[in-house]
Design a protein around this motif. Structure first.
Motif, PDB file in Angstrom:
ATOM      1  N   GLY A 184      -6.879   9.747   5.183  1.00 49.89           N
ATOM      2  CA  GLY A 184      -6.358   8.397   4.954  1.00 49.89           C
ATOM      3  C   GLY A 184      -6.921   7.382   5.936  1.00 49.89           C
ATOM      4  N   GLY A 185      -6.957   7.750   7.219  1.00 51.57           N
ATOM      5  CA  GLY A 185      -7.489   6.830   8.227  1.00 51.57           C
ATOM      6  C   GLY A 185      -8.948   6.509   8.011  1.00 51.57           C
ATOM      7  N   VAL A 186      -9.734   7.530   7.666  1.00 56.43           N
ATOM      8  CA  VAL A 186     -11.165   7.329   7.417  1.00 56.43           C
ATOM      9  C   VAL A 186     -11.372   6.492   6.157  1.00 56.43           C
ATOM     10  CG1 VAL A 186     -13.284   8.513   6.718  1.00 56.43           C
ATOM     11  CG2 VAL A 186     -11.947   9.370   8.654  1.00 56.43           C
ATOM     12  N   THR A 187     -10.620   6.807   5.096  1.00 56.52           N
ATOM     13  CA  THR A 187     -10.744   6.059   3.848  1.00 56.52           C
ATOM     14  C   THR A 187     -10.400   4.586   4.046  1.00 56.52           C
ATOM     15  OG1 THR A 187     -10.195   8.044   2.559  1.00 56.52           O
ATOM     16  CG2 THR A 187      -9.959   5.920   1.454  1.00 56.52           C
ATOM     17  N   ALA A 213       3.531   8.122  -0.189  1.00 55.60           N
ATOM     18  CA  ALA A 213       3.901   6.946   0.596  1.00 55.60           C
ATOM     19  C   ALA A 213       3.207   6.960   1.955  1.00 55.60           C
ATOM     20  CB  ALA A 213       5.417   6.893   0.778  1.00 55.60           C
ATOM     21  N   ILE A 214       3.240   8.100   2.634  1.00 52.07           N
ATOM     22  CA  ILE A 214       2.607   8.198   3.950  1.00 52.07           C
ATOM     23  C   ILE A 214       1.096   8.027   3.828  1.00 52.07           C
ATOM     24  CG2 ILE A 214       2.276   9.631   5.997  1.00 52.07           C
ATOM     25  CD1 ILE A 214       5.153   8.553   5.556  1.00 52.07           C
ATOM     26  N   SER A 215       0.512   8.534   2.741  1.00 54.97           N
ATOM     27  CA  SER A 215      -0.929   8.356   2.518  1.00 54.97           C
ATOM     28  C   SER A 215      -1.283   6.878   2.398  1.00 54.97           C
ATOM     29  CB  SER A 215      -1.364   9.090   1.241  1.00 54.97           C
ATOM     30  OG  SER A 215      -1.185  10.470   1.368  1.00 54.97           O
ATOM     31  N   GLY A 216      -0.511   6.154   1.594  1.00 50.16           N
ATOM     32  CA  GLY A 216      -0.769   4.726   1.437  1.00 50.16           C
ATOM     33  C   GLY A 216      -0.605   3.968   2.733  1.00 50.16           C
ATOM     34  N   LEU A 217       0.414   4.324   3.504  1.00 48.95           N
ATOM     35  CA  LEU A 217       0.675   3.643   4.773  1.00 48.95           C
ATOM     36  C   LEU A 217      -0.412   3.940   5.796  1.00 48.95           C
ATOM     37  CD1 LEU A 217       4.515   4.371   4.869  1.00 48.95           C
ATOM     38  CD2 LEU A 217       3.474   2.100   4.656  1.00 48.95           C
ATOM     39  N   ALA A 218      -0.859   5.196   5.849  1.00 50.67           N
ATOM     40  CA  ALA A 218      -1.926   5.551   6.793  1.00 50.67           C
ATOM     41  C   ALA A 218      -3.241   4.876   6.420  1.00 50.67           C
ATOM     42  CB  ALA A 218      -2.101   7.070   6.828  1.00 50.67           C
ATOM     43  N   THR A 219      -3.511   4.794   5.121  1.00 51.33           N
ATOM     44  CA  THR A 219      -4.793   4.261   4.676  1.00 51.33           C
ATOM     45  C   THR A 219      -4.881   2.752   4.849  1.00 51.33           C
ATOM     46  OG1 THR A 219      -4.942   6.088   3.079  1.00 51.33           O
ATOM     47  CG2 THR A 219      -6.410   4.207   2.721  1.00 51.33           C
ATOM     48  N   ALA A 239       0.831  -1.207   0.000  1.00 48.98           N
ATOM     49  CA  ALA A 239       0.000   0.000   0.000  1.00 48.98           C
ATOM     50  C   ALA A 239       0.865   1.256   0.000  1.00 48.98           C
ATOM     51  CB  ALA A 239      -0.929  -0.006   1.212  1.00 48.98           C
ATOM     52  N   GLY A 240       1.965   1.242   0.740  1.00 50.04           N
ATOM     53  CA  GLY A 240       2.861   2.397   0.766  1.00 50.04           C
ATOM     54  C   GLY A 240       3.456   2.685  -0.597  1.00 50.04           C
ATOM     55  N   ALA A 280      -5.716   5.576  -1.990  1.00 50.45           N
ATOM     56  CA  ALA A 280      -5.183   6.558  -1.044  1.00 50.45           C
ATOM     57  C   ALA A 280      -4.448   7.673  -1.774  1.00 50.45           C
ATOM     58  CB  ALA A 280      -4.246   5.874  -0.051  1.00 50.45           C
ATOM     59  N   GLY A 281      -3.648   7.323  -2.783  1.00 55.19           N
ATOM     60  CA  GLY A 281      -2.899   8.324  -3.529  1.00 55.19           C
ATOM     61  C   GLY A 281      -3.800   9.349  -4.191  1.00 55.19           C
ATOM     62  N   VAL A 282      -4.934   8.903  -4.704  1.00 50.98           N
ATOM     63  CA  VAL A 282      -5.882   9.811  -5.353  1.00 50.98           C
ATOM     64  C   VAL A 282      -6.642  10.644  -4.318  1.00 50.98           C
ATOM     65  CG1 VAL A 282      -7.954   9.961  -6.794  1.00 50.98           C
ATOM     66  CG2 VAL A 282      -6.158   8.305  -7.362  1.00 50.98           C
ATOM     67  N   VAL A 283      -7.250   9.956  -3.352  1.00 50.35           N
ATOM     68  CA  VAL A 283      -8.111  10.639  -2.381  1.00 50.35           C
ATOM     69  C   VAL A 283      -7.327  11.649  -1.543  1.00 50.35           C
ATOM     70  CG1 VAL A 283      -9.555  10.297  -0.332  1.00 50.35           C
ATOM     71  CG2 VAL A 283      -9.768   8.738  -2.278  1.00 50.35           C
ATOM     72  N   CYS A 284      -6.178  11.244  -1.037  1.00 50.82           N
ATOM     73  CA  CYS A 284      -5.393  12.146  -0.190  1.00 50.82           C
ATOM     74  C   CYS A 284      -4.785  13.295  -0.992  1.00 50.82           C
ATOM     75  CB  CYS A 284      -4.317  11.364   0.555  1.00 50.82           C
ATOM     76  SG  CYS A 284      -4.965  10.178   1.752  1.00 50.82           S
ATOM     77  N   TYR A 285      -4.428  13.035  -2.244  1.00 42.36           N
ATOM     78  CA  TYR A 285      -3.918  14.109  -3.107  1.00 42.36           C
ATOM     79  C   TYR A 285      -4.963  15.210  -3.250  1.00 42.36           C
ATOM     80  CZ  TYR A 285      -2.304  16.559  -7.297  1.00 42.36           C
ATOM     81  OH  TYR A 285      -1.911  17.538  -8.189  1.00 42.36           O
ATOM     82  N   TYR A 286      -6.192  14.822  -3.549  1.00 41.42           N
ATOM     83  CA  TYR A 286      -7.243  15.824  -3.705  1.00 41.42           C
ATOM     84  C   TYR A 286      -7.599  16.485  -2.370  1.00 41.42           C
ATOM     85  CZ  TYR A 286      -8.140  14.838  -8.626  1.00 41.42           C
ATOM     86  OH  TYR A 286      -8.024  14.731  -9.993  1.00 41.42           O
ATOM     87  N   ALA A 287      -7.533  15.710  -1.286  1.00 44.66           N
ATOM     88  CA  ALA A 287      -7.838  16.286   0.029  1.00 44.66           C
ATOM     89  C   ALA A 287      -6.827  17.361   0.405  1.00 44.66           C
ATOM     90  CB  ALA A 287      -7.848  15.180   1.090  1.00 44.66           C
ATOM     91  N   VAL A 288      -5.554  17.102   0.148  1.00 45.04           N
ATOM     92  CA  VAL A 288      -4.509  18.081   0.463  1.00 45.04           C
ATOM     93  C   VAL A 288      -4.666  19.331  -0.392  1.00 45.04           C
ATOM     94  CG1 VAL A 288      -2.026  18.507   0.274  1.00 45.04           C
ATOM     95  CG2 VAL A 288      -2.839  16.432   1.381  1.00 45.04           C
ATOM     96  N   ASN A 289      -5.006  19.157  -1.656  1.00 44.43           N
ATOM     97  CA  ASN A 289      -5.178  20.314  -2.530  1.00 44.43           C
ATOM     98  C   ASN A 289      -6.455  21.085  -2.212  1.00 44.43           C
ATOM     99  OD1 ASN A 289      -3.071  20.490  -4.930  1.00 44.43           O
ATOM    100  ND2 ASN A 289      -3.357  18.333  -4.438  1.00 44.43           N
ATOM    101  N   PHE A 290      -7.441  20.394  -1.645  1.00 39.88           N
ATOM    102  CA  PHE A 290      -8.709  21.037  -1.308  1.00 39.88           C
ATOM    103  C   PHE A 290      -8.552  22.042  -0.174  1.00 39.88           C
ATOM    104  CE2 PHE A 290     -12.860  20.937   0.990  1.00 39.88           C
ATOM    105  CZ  PHE A 290     -13.646  21.508  -0.007  1.00 39.88           C
ATOM    106  N   LYS A 291      -7.566  21.806   0.724  1.00 39.99           N
ATOM    107  CA  LYS A 291      -7.406  22.697   1.875  1.00 39.99           C
ATOM    108  C   LYS A 291      -7.081  24.126   1.442  1.00 39.99           C
ATOM    109  CE  LYS A 291      -2.458  22.504   2.747  1.00 39.99           C
ATOM    110  NZ  LYS A 291      -1.377  22.313   3.704  1.00 39.99           N
ATOM    111  N   ALA A 292      -6.338  24.264   0.325  1.00 38.82           N
ATOM    112  CA  ALA A 292      -6.006  25.604  -0.155  1.00 38.82           C
ATOM    113  C   ALA A 292      -7.262  26.353  -0.566  1.00 38.82           C
ATOM    114  CB  ALA A 292      -5.031  25.509  -1.325  1.00 38.82           C
TER     115      ALA A 292
END
Length: 406
Positions: free
Chosen positions: A321-324, A266-272, A238-239, A292-304
């Motif tokens: 990641g944890g919720v996903t 990598a951290i996204s995959g490991l957390a998820t 997953a990482g 995880a790579g897709v969902v967390c990427y968009y989540a990080v960009n959404f914060k801006a």
């Protein structure tokens, strides 16, 4: 009876999980500005001392002591009373209870350290210490008991969390979100580009976190057995899938892959994969990492877009990641992989997915509300933020009278 192989395995795993905290310190420190490096490292490292003390006296007994109403452990094990080298009758019955206790201690240590990335570069040390202890007592310990403690009410209704998707990542993600909202953004946020001062340091931290994660997830089998092997393999796959997907996403979106993106992936995959690691096979682990790579990427960009100054992406990577991963457990889990687990949607059962959803709603709601209250109380009593002048000067000097570089 004590099993020597299991005992040696969990002792080694505990050491690996401890290594994750200084690894996290480097991971975070590389992403802040030069004048805040030592303060950022200190916020992670002090947790080793602070939360270990809390764990010995009240944390362990609140989390794993005899159940009180499915909500919390009693104080039978205050100051580790009755925690001996004999195995527990309820937890990890093939290793000394002292080994189980110290292994779980390392989880308690790193969880509040993860939160610090959300408010990096702007919080005073003294109120940070107060918040961290209160958060461990009122958020981490109860949630840990609900899911992992014998008699915990979420565990009794079937909520599964193999190694901390809810107990660790969702709780710290919700606390990070509350902190961002209560504390506010850094000076100049939205106008100043905050450049990481040392990406090589962040990459070193990524490697240490990845290495430690084998103890984090593999050790959560609490025995040197096939489930540990399943979790170990799933963790790596997953990482690496998370890293590959995030890198690809950047390549497509901005035209160039970045080292920071690879580390974040990598951290996204490991957390998820963390909540599902012991319940899914290799191919499912790869799918989870890619998602995880897709969902967390968009989540990080959404914060801006939301103008939330989650400095080091705690919400987008650990919280999301944890919720996903907790949801994906309800989809990909299979008793053909782990006979002691459950069947998810792909194996023909929708029940576990709904149970996981309930667990997410309860844990995220509780962690956010209580974290918000603690932050507000600490801020009202002693003030969380440094002054504008101190923030400009940097926390290394204003809070610790040190500088990382001459």
């Amino acid at each position: 009876m004590i099993n020597a192989a299991d005992t040696a395995f969990i002792l080694a795993a505990a050491g690996l999980v401890l290594l994750m905290t200084p690894g996290l310190a480097l991971f975070y420190a590389g992403m802040v500005r030069t004048e805040n490096v030592l303060a950022t490292i200190m916020q992670s490292l002090i947790m080793i001392s602070l939360i270990s003390l809390e764990w010995v006296y009240i944390g362990y007994t609140m989390s794993f002591g005899p159940d009180v109403g499915g909500v919390i452990g009693d104080f039978s094990h205050f100051a580790l009373k009755g925690v001996t080298n004999a195995p527990s009758s309820e937890y990890a019955t093939t290793i000394p209870q002292t080994v189980f206790m110290i292994y779980q201690c390392m989880f308690a240590v790193i969880t509040p350290a993860l939160i610090t990335g959300a408010f990096a570069e702007r919080v005073r040390f003294a109120p940070f210490v107060g918040f961290s202890v209160l958060w461990a007592v009122f958020v981490y310990n109860p949630v840990c008991h609900w899911i992992w403690g014998s008699g915990g009410w979420l565990g009794k209704i079937g909520v599964l969390d193999f190694a901390g998707g809810l107990v660790v990542h969702a709780t710290c993600g919700m606390a990070a979100l509350a902190a961002v909202m209560v504390i506010g953004p850094r000076k100049g946020y939205g106008h100043t580009h905050f450049m990481p001062h040392s990406l090589p340091m962040t990459m070193l931290g990524t490697g240490l976190l990845w290495f430690g994660w084998f103890g984090f997830n593999g050790g959560s089998a609490l025995a040197a057995d096939g489930v540990a092997a399943t979790a170990f393999v799933a963790t790596h796959l997953a990482g690496m899938a998370g890293m590959a997907m995030w890198t690809l996403m950047e390549w497509v979106k901005i035209g160039k892959p970045t080292t920071l993106g690879a580390a974040s992936g990598a951290i996204s995959g490991l957390a998820t994969i963390t909540p599902a690691a012991g319940f899914v096979g290799p191919n499912s682990a790869i799918f989870i990492g890619l998602i995880a790579g897709v969902v967390c990427y968009y989540a990080v960009n959404f914060k801006a877009k939301m103008k939330f100054d989650d400095s080091l992406d705690v919400v987008g990577i650990h919280g999301v990641g944890g919720v996903t991963g907790t949801l994906l457990l309800g989809i990909f889990a299979s008793t053909s992989v782990n006979p002691g687990g459950v069947d998810g949607v792909i194996a023909g059962s929708f029940t576990q997915l709904f149970i996981q959803m309930l667990g997410i709603l309860v844990v995220c709601g509780y962690a956010f509300v209580v974290s918000w209250i603690i932050l507000k109380v600490v801020d009202m009593l002693i003030g969380l933020r440094v002054s504008t002048e101190e923030e400009t000067q940097g926390l290394d000097f204003s809070e610790h009278s040190e500088t990382a570089y001459n």
